[in-house]
Design an enzyme around this catalytic site. Sequence first.
Site, short mmCIF file in Angstrom:
data_model
loop_
_atom_site.label_atom_id
_atom_site.label_comp_id
_atom_site.label_asym_id
_atom_site.label_seq_id
_atom_site.Cartn_x
_atom_site.Cartn_y
_atom_site.Cartn_z
N TYR B 56 0.85 -1.19 0.00
CA TYR B 56 0.00 0.00 0.00
C TYR B 56 0.89 1.24 0.00
O TYR B 56 1.95 1.25 0.64
CB TYR B 56 -0.91 0.01 1.22
N GLU B 57 0.44 2.29 -0.71
CA GLU B 57 1.31 3.46 -0.88
C GLU B 57 1.57 4.20 0.43
O GLU B 57 2.46 5.03 0.49
CB GLU B 57 0.71 4.41 -1.92
N SER B 58 0.82 3.88 1.47
CA SER B 58 1.10 4.46 2.78
C SER B 58 2.40 3.91 3.37
O SER B 58 2.82 4.35 4.44
CB SER B 58 -0.06 4.17 3.73
#
Lengths: 272, 270
Positions: B56-58
């Site tokens: 996930y880009e987080s």
Amino acid sequence: MAKLVPLADAVAELVHDGDVVALEGFTHLIPFAAGHEIIRQRRRELTLARMTPDVIYDQLIGAGCARRLVFSWGGNPGVGSLHRFRDAVQHAWPGPLELEEHSHAGMANRYVAGASGLPFAVLRGYTGTDLPRHTANIRPVDCPFTGETLTAVAALRPDVTVVHAQRADRAGNVQLWGITGVQKEAVLAAHRSLVTVEEIVAELTPVPGQVVLPGWAVTAVAEVPGGAHPSYAQGYSVRDNDFYRAWDAVSRDRDTFRAWLDRHVHRAGAAA
Amino acid sequence: MSGPRPGTDWTADEMMTVAAARQLRDGTACFVGIGLPSTAANLARVTHAPNLVLVYESGCLGAKPDRLPLSIGDGVLADTADAVVSVPEVFNYWLQPGRIDVGFLGAAQLDRYGNLNTTVVGDYATPAVRLPGAGGAPEIAASCGEVVVIVRQNRRTFTERVDFVTSVGYGTGAGDRERLGLRGGGPRLVITDLGVLEPDPVSCELTLTRLHPGVTREQARAATGWDLAVAEPLTTNDPPTAHELAVLRALEATRHGTSADRPQAPGPTV
């Protein structure tokens, strides 16, 4: 050494009309309470920078604080549009909003360049997209070693960066963990910084995956328990997904939004 | 969300999600956006691909959520990840060098070469609809080994020209990705609520290769804003199995129950 100050005093001293202000936080640790204090103190003509402007930027834009937005993704995560942001762009309400937009990779690297004291950062990005047509801050650059054409993005150096963290000690050393996003880079890229924290403790106990911002690299720390709500602080609270869902209806209508702002921000008073 | 297809007990969105999940191979690393991509990737992980690596880009690498997150930064992603890294790191060290096999994207508009728009509908300066913008998509589309697009098929979305190129598919056609220096493979599949499109091996133009059960080629062509090419033979996907549907519905149910344990806090009431 960071000063420990009340939130209202910190915002009064550090955030000025016309500043470039970054309130960072990648879904986690978003400094909502500080954003509300900026609204209460009626700051104007701000350039708001942030990778993921979400509900707090929707509130700042709808409250008339912003002249310009520098960003890479503006939405209510998992819910849909930001209606105050859209109203500003599509109908100039409550005023026109200039945009400078990037990709996440570009924005992240702009902060890295700012934190590194460099004028630009290099990445493989943006190629073939329409994004570079709309800003001078994305340019092609040739690698001096291989000749390959890459992309340069200008450093982003906010006048002030505001972030939320789990805790700090009395010397202003700040500790955050969980999803730490781009907060470290955004603080180090800025001329001034304000960190709101869940609590101030006598001693910082190490936590796996932590980021520590030394007190001498931070301008001010304010103790604001719950200051990230409806975002969250890992170890202290969970994300209030119901608030994000409910925001869609509150923000859709100008009058409903203004009534909400009046009740929950203007008349609420500073949290600390 | 549409109701069940006549004569079936599943919806078009469920078929789309199941079809997407089936495309994810066990052991690969997948860059996942929120919404349908996240649902499909988690369905794959719970069914046939237990070793699928969700990124996930987080900054959550190898997240294994037991319930569907509302955002890419919900705590359950960080709590269950192999590693949580900073956002500059996830893009610079993990995505950019080509370490991610599959990028999973949605779009508001898509053209015949799989170029994606998530920025504006209409003119950039005076948009009819201002959309959220690029997020991680431009570099996901550029750098992942391949891209899978999940999007509902209709003439508003499947347009002759996208109003803004947010993320590059095959650009203007064959050879364009190479000319631009994009190192990932580009869109391998576009999975819709009607069927599956794949790029023609020579021209790179998206071609209808599979239909979902009960859908006709005429329906798919009518839902496309360009003269949609159709492969021969055109095959039909298997309908969702009882197991796939049960797991999918159990996952969907978790998304609506995530805030029961939240601390008391003022809601956005007026």
